[in-house]
Design an enzyme around this catalytic site. Structure first.
Site, PDB file in Angstrom:
ATOM      1  N   TYR A 148      -8.015  -7.499   7.996  1.00 50.23           N
ATOM      2  CA  TYR A 148      -9.057  -6.970   7.111  1.00 50.23           C
ATOM      3  C   TYR A 148     -10.239  -7.951   7.032  1.00 50.23           C
ATOM      4  O   TYR A 148     -10.306  -8.907   7.801  1.00 50.23           O
ATOM      5  CB  TYR A 148      -8.455  -6.631   5.745  1.00 50.23           C
ATOM      6  CG  TYR A 148      -7.365  -5.570   5.872  1.00 50.23           C
ATOM      7  CD1 TYR A 148      -7.679  -4.277   6.312  1.00 50.23           C
ATOM      8  CD2 TYR A 148      -6.028  -5.865   5.634  1.00 50.23           C
ATOM      9  CE1 TYR A 148      -6.688  -3.312   6.477  1.00 50.23           C
ATOM     10  CE2 TYR A 148      -5.032  -4.903   5.792  1.00 50.23           C
ATOM     11  CZ  TYR A 148      -5.372  -3.628   6.213  1.00 50.23           C
ATOM     12  OH  TYR A 148      -4.397  -2.671   6.392  1.00 50.23           O
TER      13      TYR A 148
ATOM     14  N   THR B  65       0.844  -1.194   0.000  1.00 46.45           N
ATOM     15  CA  THR B  65       0.000   0.000   0.000  1.00 46.45           C
ATOM     16  C   THR B  65       0.878   1.241   0.000  1.00 46.45           C
ATOM     17  O   THR B  65       1.750   1.391   0.853  1.00 46.45           O
ATOM     18  CB  THR B  65      -0.915  -0.026   1.240  1.00 46.45           C
ATOM     19  OG1 THR B  65      -1.886  -1.061   1.055  1.00 46.45           O
ATOM     20  CG2 THR B  65      -1.625   1.302   1.441  1.00 46.45           C
TER      21      THR B  65
ATOM     22  N   ASN C  12      -3.802  -4.392  12.906  1.00 42.89           N
ATOM     23  CA  ASN C  12      -5.182  -3.901  12.866  1.00 42.89           C
ATOM     24  C   ASN C  12      -6.088  -4.614  13.871  1.00 42.89           C
ATOM     25  O   ASN C  12      -7.198  -5.022  13.553  1.00 42.89           O
ATOM     26  CB  ASN C  12      -5.735  -4.007  11.436  1.00 42.89           C
ATOM     27  CG  ASN C  12      -5.005  -3.084  10.478  1.00 42.89           C
ATOM     28  OD1 ASN C  12      -4.812  -1.913  10.778  1.00 42.89           O
ATOM     29  ND2 ASN C  12      -4.557  -3.611   9.346  1.00 42.89           N
TER      30      ASN C  12
ATOM     31  N   HIS D 260      -6.539 -10.985  -0.524  1.00 41.31           N
ATOM     32  CA  HIS D 260      -5.944 -10.490   0.731  1.00 41.31           C
ATOM     33  C   HIS D 260      -6.742 -11.057   1.903  1.00 41.31           C
ATOM     34  O   HIS D 260      -7.826 -10.584   2.215  1.00 41.31           O
ATOM     35  CB  HIS D 260      -5.970  -8.963   0.736  1.00 41.31           C
ATOM     36  CG  HIS D 260      -5.113  -8.329   1.800  1.00 41.31           C
ATOM     37  ND1 HIS D 260      -4.693  -9.012   2.919  1.00 41.31           N
ATOM     38  CD2 HIS D 260      -4.598  -7.073   1.913  1.00 41.31           C
ATOM     39  CE1 HIS D 260      -3.946  -8.196   3.677  1.00 41.31           C
ATOM     40  NE2 HIS D 260      -3.877  -7.015   3.083  1.00 41.31           N
TER      41      HIS D 260
ATOM     42  N   ASN E  55      -3.776  -9.624   7.857  1.00 35.21           N
ATOM     43  CA  ASN E  55      -3.606  -8.302   8.482  1.00 35.21           C
ATOM     44  C   ASN E  55      -4.858  -7.637   9.034  1.00 35.21           C
ATOM     45  O   ASN E  55      -4.962  -6.408   9.051  1.00 35.21           O
ATOM     46  CB  ASN E  55      -2.890  -7.353   7.500  1.00 35.21           C
ATOM     47  CG  ASN E  55      -1.480  -7.838   7.193  1.00 35.21           C
ATOM     48  OD1 ASN E  55      -0.935  -8.650   7.949  1.00 35.21           O
ATOM     49  ND2 ASN E  55      -0.900  -7.372   6.113  1.00 35.21           N
TER      50      ASN E  55
END
Ligand code: 8OZ
Length: 373
Positions: free
Chosen positions: A183, A26, A238, A178, A181
């Site tokens: 999400y 990112t 996160n 993905h 992490n």
């Protein structure tokens, strides 16, 4: 002695000539308005393309509500497909393959990014600890997300399918889901973020269901031999984290193996902060070593690898390829530098996210003091 990183590798329907993969990164530099890849992004990816190499392009929101950070390039509008097409053309001209990472952030968003200022969506109405990156690059506490209904979950899976079709139209050789992490997919996987009592929550089998349905939908578009999945079994990014990751992720990986996907991409526990710090956790098992026996196809490992430890991991068979993130940011010609055992440029964390060419396309190639073309 020949370096194991430079032996060829078959990955799904493709052949790689080396095993140094550019990790999905990112950078928050899409063209605005519209989160559209533009000329600066084309230059950045072209600089990092090598014959027979693999680039995994940065996480790209699959729909407007999948977005959680400013200036992240999407894969849901015609303009974005057009912008990405210029990127894939440039990378292909340089002889490399390029996959796109399909991304839904779930609760790691903020209403300022959401259509009509709605709340972010998630498996359960549990706010993440910490603060979001708002649409104006400011920080604000995470909001309590809206709980997805079963019908809305089907809609999100449709968005993954549509995003995969868009990626195909944009010329990507494959896609990576993905699932790491903290999400959306990981929010379904982990009990701290998933307290559902329907078919998508409770047992491990139920929590893994969303991941497998997404993988199935995407594989129907691309063929399983052009699809990979990224997981972070020991991650804490996160506000994520699972008490017994071996069990949950072992089950998930077995399910993915049955779908015959091209590769599994694991983030090592020592890099579990996912770019938020230069953390290096000790005394936790290597995810690639631990799950290698469960995964029958290509395994890509990522997280704080050095050229030496990457060669060692490939030589030992713990991983088939190694993805580099920060070192690929600061070394556009990373494979050449590793091959020659040349010094590496150091990276500047202050320019990782947002901004323009500085810290993005101005890192020099070997033997040059000026930025690469
Ligand atoms: C660092 C900063 C912003 C996003 C991830 C996509 O953690 C990211 C990300 C990392 O996978």
């Amino acid at each position: 002695m020949a370096q194991p990183l430079f032996s060829p590798l078959s990955l799904g329907r493709y052949d790689l000539s080396h095993r140094i993969v550019m990790a999905p990164l990112t950078r928050m530099r899409a063209g605005e308005p519209g989160d559209v890849p533009h000329a600066l992004n084309v230059k950045y990816y072209r600089q990092r393309a090598t014959p027979g190499g693999l680039i995994i392009a940065e996480g790209s929101p699959i729909s407007p509500s999948a977005k959680g950070m400013p200036a992240t390039p999407g894969i849901y509008s015609p303009e974005q497909v057009q912008g990405w097409t210029a990127v894939t053309d440039a990378v292909h001209q340089a002889g490399a393959l390029i996959f796109l990472q399909l991304w839904h952030v779930g609760r790691i968003s903020h209403s300022s990014h959401q259509p009509h200022g709605a709340l972010p969506v998630a498996p359960s109405a549990i706010a993440a600890a910490g603060s979001a990156y708002t649409a104006t690059f400011e920080r604000a506490p995470y909001e309590t997300p809206h709980t997805l209904t079963v019908a809305e979950i089907a809609g999100v899976i449709d968005s993954y399918r549509a995003a995969a079709r868009n990626a195909l139209a944009a010329g990507f050789d494959g896609v990576e889901i993905h699932g790491a992490n903290g999400y959306l997919i990981e929010q379904f996987l982990q009990s701290r973020t998933n307290t559902r009592t329907d078919a998508y929550g409770g047992s491990i089998e139920n929590r893994v269901r969303f991941l497998l349905e997404v993988a199935q939908a995407v594989a129907e578009v691309y063929g399983p031999d052009r699809v990979g999945v990224r997981l972070s079994p020991f991650g804490v990014a996160n506000d994520s984290g699972e008490a017994e990751p071996e069990h949950l992720y072992g089950f998930a990986i077995q399910g993915l193996a049955k779908l015959k996907l091209a590769y599994l991409h694991l983030i090592e526990p020592r890099a579990s902060g996912a770019g938020q710090a230069d953390v290096d956790h000790k005394n936790v098992p290597s995810a690639s070593e631990l799950f290698r026996p469960t995964w029958p196809r290509v395994l890509i490992a990522a997280g704080n690898y050095t050229p030496a430890s990457a060669n060692a991991a490939v030589s030992a068979g713990h991983a088939d390829a190694i993805a580099f993130g920060r070192l690929f940011i600061s070394n556009p010609d990373l494979p050449e530098r590793i091959r020659k055992d040349a010094p590496l440029n150091s990276y500047n964390r202050a320019t990782f996210y947002g901004g323009g060419a500085e810290g993005y396309t101005d890192y020099p190639r070997l033997g040059s003091s000026i930025a690469a073309e």
